[in-house]
Design an enzyme around this catalytic site. Structure first.
Site, PDB file in Angstrom:
ATOM      1  N   SER A  52       0.843  -1.195   0.000  1.00  0.00           N
ATOM      2  CA  SER A  52       0.000   0.000   0.000  1.00  0.00           C
ATOM      3  C   SER A  52       0.884   1.254   0.000  1.00  0.00           C
ATOM      4  CB  SER A  52      -0.935  -0.037   1.203  1.00  0.00           C
ATOM      5  OG  SER A  52      -1.975   0.885   1.043  1.00  0.00           O
TER       6      SER A  52
ATOM      7  N   ASP B 110      -8.661  -6.404  -4.802  1.00  0.00           N
ATOM      8  CA  ASP B 110      -8.251  -5.075  -4.330  1.00  0.00           C
ATOM      9  C   ASP B 110      -8.753  -4.036  -5.318  1.00  0.00           C
ATOM     10  OD1 ASP B 110      -6.987  -2.753  -3.519  1.00  0.00           O
ATOM     11  OD2 ASP B 110      -4.988  -3.651  -3.378  1.00  0.00           O
TER      12      ASP B 110
ATOM     13  N   HIS C  20      -8.033  -5.101  -0.495  1.00  0.00           N
ATOM     14  CA  HIS C  20      -6.734  -4.462  -0.287  1.00  0.00           C
ATOM     15  C   HIS C  20      -6.033  -4.991   0.970  1.00  0.00           C
ATOM     16  CE1 HIS C  20      -3.659  -1.430  -0.510  1.00  0.00           C
ATOM     17  NE2 HIS C  20      -3.958  -0.973   0.681  1.00  0.00           N
TER      18      HIS C  20
END
Lengths: 197, 378
Positions: B156, B322, B355
């Protein structure tokens, strides 16, 4: 080790120049790439559609990108490799002719290997049984096969001629042995071509 | 494994903080100094200093990657990836994880005291970028005597930092692992962040950011920001599987605005528990840094150009559910790496968890990262 490679891959591994830059399209779990890296000191990259195969290849320390030969070859720059390799994948692509064009744009030379659908066993199965052949090299039934473009040695030669590509080498395999060029369309189970533009 | 004589050096170990010399020149043109960085190290540097791995944390993460969090008491945020027998192993690696500047766990951020006034910076803290965070990490590595990284790894926002590393310091990175991330923040990403920031700024307790003196932070706004963001970390399938339309501790709807549904109750809990450990102003600054992130823009519009000088090998991983940083974002990076001739691997892993999958149990992820770090030649 190349000794444990599939026969067409072993043949390609023997032919690639040491230190070459190689793109293996449809590289599976990276067996050929690992052999080229370890035995020929090649700078090998791979493209593979199946995620678990990619994971296995990356776990071998190989550089493999998950992607589709039909759609992703365009992202590779011109003449960025000495060899582009397409082994046992041609018959699964949507447009085999365009894929080979891309291989010859990306690589100075291209290896293309494929099972020969005109092998006599297949012909017999179709002629006498009236059924689509299921053989050692083509073990899937017609409804679940990935092979969507059935190609023969003579079909491929005709395509090469039509597009004006040059054949730098051709090998024909029966099991793990090379077989004669004569009547290859009838007797070869598997063909390997080395092409150049 | 041989270790350096300074293995008992006070710079190394858990819960460390360093004050870095000199002002840090920021992307905005402003400068920040002195700069404090809070960090942890695990394992020991080997004699030729070739086993250093830098781990970069996500938006609301911190330096406690593999040790218990001092506020929540929970295990480190990436204990599944970092630890004995894990892909990043303190028995083999010297592991550094620092708190990004702008954050609130001991690194310089809006809650820090401005030396000029003796008051908290609040919104007078300079606006940061991901590159600024990376430059501060590089300064920390200088402080630790680390020239080269065997690997930089992040998911991320941590992946954004990891990807920025070889573009800023092409000679200092051998391997780069970028998980569930992107090379630029999309309009959708910016839009979600703006919702969060507006929720914080709309809280009457925010008061232009000057809420530190009386201990009344904008808790409600920060909780709403976290709730909205948390939805983007999950997937519809994951939410449906976990909560469906089930009711929370009741048999019938109340026809009111209590948390009737389990998913509402879950989000409220996520939002409120977040406010115990995070500063609202830090949330504003870090989300802003992410919004400004666009590696191609920083290199004249060409993403491939950004990687031209690096010899680093790259490994990218995305997850199929995601939707915050979808697979297409990773593919853009892979294509640029191919175009620049860099060694790149990429795999899309399957997970129902969206995610957040990069933080959760994923044997495939561990296998890929482990194999990539080992390099396959051993």
């Amino acid at each position: 080790m190349s000794g444990t490679l599939r026969p067409d891959l072993a043949l390609i591994a023997r032919t690639v120049r040491p230190g070459a830059r190689v793109l293996d399209v449809g590289c599976g779990d990276g067996a050929l790439m690992a052999a080229l890296r370890d035995n020929a000191n090649a700078d090998a990259r791979g493209l593979e559609i199946d995620g678990s195969n990619v994971a296995a290849a990356v776990a071998r320390g190989l550089s493999v990108v998950q992607g589709d030969a039909d759609t992703d070859l365009g992202y590779y720059p011109d003449a960025s490799f000495d060899y582009a390799i397409l082994s046992q994948t041609l018959q699964t692509t949507r447009r085999p002719d365009l894929v080979v064009e891309e291989l010859l744009r990306i690589g100075a030379q291209a290896f293309v290997s494929f099972p020969n659908f005109a092998h006599w066993r297949g012909r017999l199965s179709l002629m006498w049984g009236g059924r689509m052949p299921v053989t050692r090299l083509l073990p899937d039934t017609w409804y679940d096969t990935l092979n969507i473009h059935h190609v023969t040695v003579d079909d491929f030669r005709a395509l090469v001629k039509e597009r004006g590509w040059h054949i730098d080498g051709q090998w024909f395999l029966k099991g793990d042995r090379e077989t004669t060029h004569a009547n290859a369309n009838l007797f070869a189970e598997h063909a390997v071509f080395l092409l150049r533009k | 494994m041989a270790s350096l004589p300074f293995s008992d050096d006070s710079r190394f170990g858990l819960r460390r903080q360093a004050r870095l010399p000199g002002p840090l020149a920021l992307s905005s043109g402003a400068s920040l100094g002195p700069v404090d960085i809070a960090y942890e190290t695990y394992g020991q540097m080997n004699a030729d200093r070739s086993n250093v791995i830098l781990i970069c944390h996500a938006l609301t993460g911190d330096q406690y990657v593999a040790s218990d969090h001092p506020v929540t008491g929970k295990p480190g945020w990436w204990w599944r990836m970092v630890g004995e027998g894990k892909p990043v192993d303190p028995a083999r690696h010297f592991i550094v994880c620092s708190n990004v500047i702008g954050s609130c766990m001991g690194s310089s951020g809006p809650a820090s005291l401005d030396p000029a006034t003796g008051e908290p910076f609040a919104m007078r803290f300079p606006v940061l970028t991901i590159a600024d965070m990376v430059r501060a990490q590089a300064a920390l590595l200088d402080h630790l005597g680390v020239d080269r990284l065997a690997a930089v790894i992040g998911g991320s926002m941590g992946g954004m930092q990891a990807l920025t590393w070889p573009t800023l310091f092409p000679d200092r990175v051998e391997r780069c692992v970028v998980i569930a991330s992107t090379a630029r923040h999309s309009a959708q990403n910016i839009a979600f962040h703006e919702v969060g920031r507006q929720a914080i700024m709309a809280d009457p307790n925010w008061r232009g950011g000057d809420y530190y003196a009386d201990g009344q932070p904008p808790v409600a706004g920060l909780a709403v920001a976290r709730m909205a963001a948390h939805i983007t970390y999950l997937s519809e399938a994951g939410l449906t599987e976990k909560f469906g339309r089930r009711l929370q501790a009741r048999d019938a709807k109340t026809f009111g605005f209590d948390a009737d549904f389990q998913v509402e109750s879950y989000l409220r809990h996520q939002g409120l528990s977040f406010t115990d450990r995070f500063d609202a102003n830090s949330y504003l600054y870090i989300t802003r840094a992410m919004d400004y992130y666009d590696i191609a823009e920083d290199h004249g519009g060409g993403l491939a150009k950004a990687f031209a000088g690096t010899k680093a090998r790259f490994c990218l991983v995305s997850f199929d559910t995601d939707w915050l940083y979808p697979t297409a974002e990773s593919r853009i990076i892979v294509h640029a790496l191919n175009a620049s001739g860099a060694q790149a691997s990429f795999v899309e892993l399957s997970s129902p968890f969206g995610h957040d999958a990069f933080l959760l149990e994923s044997p495939e992820l561990n296998r890929v990262v482990d194999g990539f770090l080992r390099g396959g030649r051993a």
